[in-house]
Motif scaffolding. Structure first.
Motif, PDB file in Angstrom:
ATOM      1  N   ALA A  63       4.439 -50.543   6.364  1.00  0.00           N
ATOM      2  CA  ALA A  63       4.667 -50.484   7.804  1.00  0.00           C
ATOM      3  C   ALA A  63       4.196 -49.155   8.381  1.00  0.00           C
ATOM      4  O   ALA A  63       3.589 -49.115   9.462  1.00  0.00           O
ATOM      5  N   GLY A  64       4.454 -48.063   7.668  1.00  0.00           N
ATOM      6  CA  GLY A  64       4.028 -46.750   8.157  1.00  0.00           C
ATOM      7  C   GLY A  64       2.520 -46.642   8.266  1.00  0.00           C
ATOM      8  O   GLY A  64       1.977 -46.164   9.268  1.00  0.00           O
ATOM      9  N   CYS A  65       1.824 -47.093   7.226  1.00  0.00           N
ATOM     10  CA  CYS A  65       0.352 -47.040   7.243  1.00  0.00           C
ATOM     11  C   CYS A  65      -0.201 -48.014   8.289  1.00  0.00           C
ATOM     12  O   CYS A  65      -1.122 -47.673   9.042  1.00  0.00           O
ATOM     13  N   GLY A  66       0.368 -49.225   8.336  1.00  0.00           N
ATOM     14  CA  GLY A  66      -0.120 -50.232   9.271  1.00  0.00           C
ATOM     15  C   GLY A  66       0.071 -49.824  10.712  1.00  0.00           C
ATOM     16  O   GLY A  66      -0.849 -49.937  11.532  1.00  0.00           O
ATOM     17  N   VAL A  67       1.266 -49.339  11.051  1.00  0.00           N
ATOM     18  CA  VAL A  67       1.533 -48.980  12.441  1.00  0.00           C
ATOM     19  C   VAL A  67       0.739 -47.739  12.838  1.00  0.00           C
ATOM     20  O   VAL A  67       0.382 -47.581  14.025  1.00  0.00           O
ATOM     21  N   SER A  68       0.413 -46.866  11.884  1.00  0.00           N
ATOM     22  CA  SER A  68      -0.424 -45.708  12.205  1.00  0.00           C
ATOM     23  C   SER A  68      -1.840 -46.154  12.562  1.00  0.00           C
ATOM     24  O   SER A  68      -2.459 -45.612  13.493  1.00  0.00           O
ATOM     25  N   CYS A  69      -2.359 -47.146  11.835  1.00  0.00           N
ATOM     26  CA  CYS A  69      -3.676 -47.704  12.186  1.00  0.00           C
ATOM     27  C   CYS A  69      -3.642 -48.301  13.586  1.00  0.00           C
ATOM     28  O   CYS A  69      -4.562 -48.083  14.393  1.00  0.00           O
ATOM     29  N   SER A 231      11.588 -51.175  13.035  1.00  0.00           N
ATOM     30  CA  SER A 231      11.898 -49.767  13.281  1.00  0.00           C
ATOM     31  C   SER A 231      10.705 -48.975  13.804  1.00  0.00           C
ATOM     32  O   SER A 231      10.890 -47.871  14.330  1.00  0.00           O
ATOM     33  N   VAL A 232       9.502 -49.491  13.640  1.00  0.00           N
ATOM     34  CA  VAL A 232       8.313 -48.752  14.093  1.00  0.00           C
ATOM     35  C   VAL A 232       7.557 -49.512  15.188  1.00  0.00           C
ATOM     36  O   VAL A 232       6.388 -49.249  15.442  1.00  0.00           O
ATOM     37  N   THR A 233       8.241 -50.440  15.840  1.00  0.00           N
ATOM     38  CA  THR A 233       7.620 -51.226  16.903  1.00  0.00           C
ATOM     39  C   THR A 233       8.083 -50.720  18.263  1.00  0.00           C
ATOM     40  O   THR A 233       9.262 -50.423  18.444  1.00  0.00           O
ATOM     41  N   GLY A 234       7.149 -50.630  19.213  1.00  0.00           N
ATOM     42  CA  GLY A 234       7.500 -50.246  20.577  1.00  0.00           C
ATOM     43  C   GLY A 234       6.886 -48.942  21.032  1.00  0.00           C
ATOM     44  O   GLY A 234       7.202 -48.454  22.123  1.00  0.00           O
ATOM     45  N   LEU A 258       1.453 -39.197  17.530  1.00  0.00           N
ATOM     46  CA  LEU A 258       2.600 -38.483  16.963  1.00  0.00           C
ATOM     47  C   LEU A 258       3.790 -39.415  16.779  1.00  0.00           C
ATOM     48  O   LEU A 258       4.503 -39.325  15.766  1.00  0.00           O
ATOM     49  N   ALA A 259       4.018 -40.300  17.741  1.00  0.00           N
ATOM     50  CA  ALA A 259       5.138 -41.238  17.626  1.00  0.00           C
ATOM     51  C   ALA A 259       5.003 -42.081  16.369  1.00  0.00           C
ATOM     52  O   ALA A 259       5.976 -42.292  15.632  1.00  0.00           O
ATOM     53  N   CYS A 260       3.798 -42.571  16.102  1.00  0.00           N
ATOM     54  CA  CYS A 260       3.582 -43.442  14.939  1.00  0.00           C
ATOM     55  C   CYS A 260       3.642 -42.669  13.626  1.00  0.00           C
ATOM     56  O   CYS A 260       4.328 -43.075  12.680  1.00  0.00           O
ATOM     57  N   THR A 261       2.911 -41.564  13.549  1.00  0.00           N
ATOM     58  CA  THR A 261       2.803 -40.843  12.275  1.00  0.00           C
ATOM     59  C   THR A 261       4.091 -40.106  11.913  1.00  0.00           C
ATOM     60  O   THR A 261       4.559 -40.200  10.777  1.00  0.00           O
ATOM     61  N   VAL A 262       4.675 -39.396  12.873  1.00  0.00           N
ATOM     62  CA  VAL A 262       5.902 -38.637  12.591  1.00  0.00           C
ATOM     63  C   VAL A 262       7.036 -39.584  12.224  1.00  0.00           C
ATOM     64  O   VAL A 262       7.750 -39.372  11.228  1.00  0.00           O
ATOM     65  N   ASN A 263       7.201 -40.639  13.006  1.00  0.00           N
ATOM     66  CA  ASN A 263       8.279 -41.586  12.709  1.00  0.00           C
ATOM     67  C   ASN A 263       8.049 -42.311  11.388  1.00  0.00           C
ATOM     68  O   ASN A 263       9.001 -42.613  10.665  1.00  0.00           O
ATOM     69  N   SER A 264       6.793 -42.602  11.055  1.00  0.00           N
ATOM     70  CA  SER A 264       6.509 -43.283   9.788  1.00  0.00           C
ATOM     71  C   SER A 264       6.860 -42.401   8.595  1.00  0.00           C
ATOM     72  O   SER A 264       7.465 -42.868   7.618  1.00  0.00           O
TER      73      SER A 264
END
Length: 489
Positions: A63-69, A231-234, A258-264
């Motif tokens: 999820a962290g890698c996917g949402v960062s992409c 948890s990483v959507t929105g 930053l929202a995606c990478t830091v939170n991931s």
């Protein structure tokens, strides 16, 4: 509603919002509205029966890698065209055909998703408050109307601040950002120092596939993944504040990234530590909020547990201030483009407050209605808010897909300050693959056998929104929808 009556008097007033959001505020806005590790901490009970530790840990990495992409892909689009309408305007601007059709369908989908998303944090907060009440008073049994009233109470202050004190939101975002970081460190340290340690095999090799009725380990793992992806959507919420951000072409993309990478990174770290120090699962399976008993098992102190859980609730509460602001702007923009029935009402901007007053009142009314629905049927409430994750993920697919087609077929758009360059096509492709994989599991029921109470209604409600949007297009939308389309040739 006096504001609605006034809309006709001011229908010729400029529909403009004031740019006042600076760099620190826009960064905090994106990071806090996700609050990924906090969101997972108060919802991970759903992954305990589907997938378990294996799904939680490896799922957090995926999820962290996917949402960062996805975040990088949307940041590039935001740099090209930083607009409050975001997904629906991008879908129209980059669609290979029928741009206004795709814009209207995407607009309905995104607006519906975010309107129901507004009911998520109040329900989480109500669960946290009720769970703490049961933790401190074993005789307390929460009623449906208790939960409903708590949900309504949690929206009053965010609504009031958005109506009259929106400039104070910067301070709330700073408080939330500080707590987001400090609490993360404190909870990690508390668990590592005081928590009972699990074995590495438990963390990395345990796959739970026999507690939810699903006997297929692949299905269980996929369903457990959904708790992490929630948890990483929105993160697109910051896009809907674009008209109020200074230096928007650079600051909004930066906030998304930053929202995606830091939170991931924080989410993956928290999941790893939580699993190593979670304690016996038997004590958690029947709890509405297992985090309480994880912290209590580590600290052996009710006071410390109450304080830590209450502070986590404060961070989620701070996110609610931002959600109200973001969703009201999205509704306002879609109404300004005549995408909604009664658009002239919801496109109204109050001349003194410089905010979309009627759109904000609509958001508050929707959350209140959802809270009251909970009294009649928790199943109906959960069915409605289940739309959020499915619809938001679809809303990310379309503009990224259209942008990818444009990059491959040409002509290339005129890029903004942030450009992915040679990484653009691979990141766009990986984003779509990740989103489609997650979307595969979202319509699945989480428990078997299926009953009316555990049925997953996300698919049917999503289909209903699409049918309503298509019907609107053919009945009125194709004449009414007046979105300015830039073809970026």
């Amino acid at each position: 509603m006096a504001s609605i009556a006034l809309s006709k008097q001011h229908q010729h007033s400029p529909l403009e919002l004031e740019r006042y959001i600076n760099l620190s505020s826009v960064v905090n806005f994106g990071v806090i509205i996700l609050a990924s590790w906090e969101s997972f901490a108060v919802t991970f009970q759903f992954a305990l029966t589907n997938g378990g530790p294996s799904s939680m840990f490896y799922g957090s990495i995926l999820a962290g890698c996917g949402v960062s992409c996805v975040g990088f892909s949307l940041a590039e689009l935001a740099s090209i065209d930083p607009t409050v309408g975001a997904q629906y305007r991008w879908s129209a601007n980059f669609a290979p055909f029928a741009p206004r059709f795709w814009g209207l369908i995407q607009g309905w989908l995104t607006v519906a998703a975010w309107c129901f998303t507004c009911g998520g944090p109040p329900s989480i907060l109500a669960n946290m408050i009720s769970s703490l009440a049961m933790f401190n008073n074993e005789n307390y049994v929460p009623k449906a109307w208790h939960t409903s009233l708590i949900m309504i109470a949690t929206i009053l202050l965010p609504l009031a601040f958005n109506l009259r004190f929106q400039r104070l939101l910067d301070g709330i975002e700073i408080i939330g950002g500080i707590l987001h970081i400090i609490l993360f460190i404190v909870v990690i340290v508390v668990l590592i120092i005081f928590g009972p340690r699990s074995s590495p095999s438990f963390v990395f090799d345990t796959l739970v596939s026999d507690q939810s009725g699903w006997n297929n380990s692949g299905v269980s793992w996929g369903l457990g993944l959904l708790t992490v992806t929630f948890s990483v959507t929105g993160f697109d919420s910051v896009l809907h504040m674009s008209d109020e951000v200074k230096k928007v072409h650079t600051r909004v993309p930066r906030s998304i990234i930053l929202a995606c990478t830091v939170n991931s990174v924080m989410l993956i770290s928290f999941v790893l530590v939580l699993l190593f120090y979670i304690g016996p699962l038997e004590a958690l399976n029947n709890s509405p909020l297992p985090l309480i008993y994880v912290l209590y098992g580590a600290t052996d102190s009710k006071t410390a547990t109450n304080v830590l859980v209450a502070l986590i609730a404060v961070v989620i509460f701070c996110a609610l201030f931002n959600i109200f602001a973001s969703v009201s702007r999205l509704i306002w923009c879609f109404a300004k483009d005549k995408g909604l029935p009664f658009s002239e009402v919801f496109a109204y901007v109050h001349p003194t407050l410089k905010l979309p007053l009627n759109a904000l009142i609509l958001v508050g009314s929707i959350v209140t209605a959802l809270s009251l629905i909970y009294i009649a049927s928790a199943t109906a409430f959960n069915a409605l808010i289940s739309l959020q994750a499915l619809a938001l993920h679809v809303s990310y697919v379309l503009p990224i897909l259209f942008m990818l087609i444009r990059k491959i077929r040409g002509p290339a758009p005129q890029y903004g300050p942030f450009k992915l360059g040679i990484f653009g096509i691979p990141l766009n492709f990986l984003s779509i693959c990740y989103l489609l994989y997650v979307l595969t599991w979202m319509p699945f029921p989480t428990l078997l056998p299926i009953t009316k109470d555990n049925m997953n209604y996300a698919g049917p409600i999503f289909a209903a929104v699409i049918i309503a949007a298509v019907a609107d297009w053919f009945l009125h939308g194709h004449r009414r929808f007046a979105m300015p389309v830039k073809r970026y040739e």
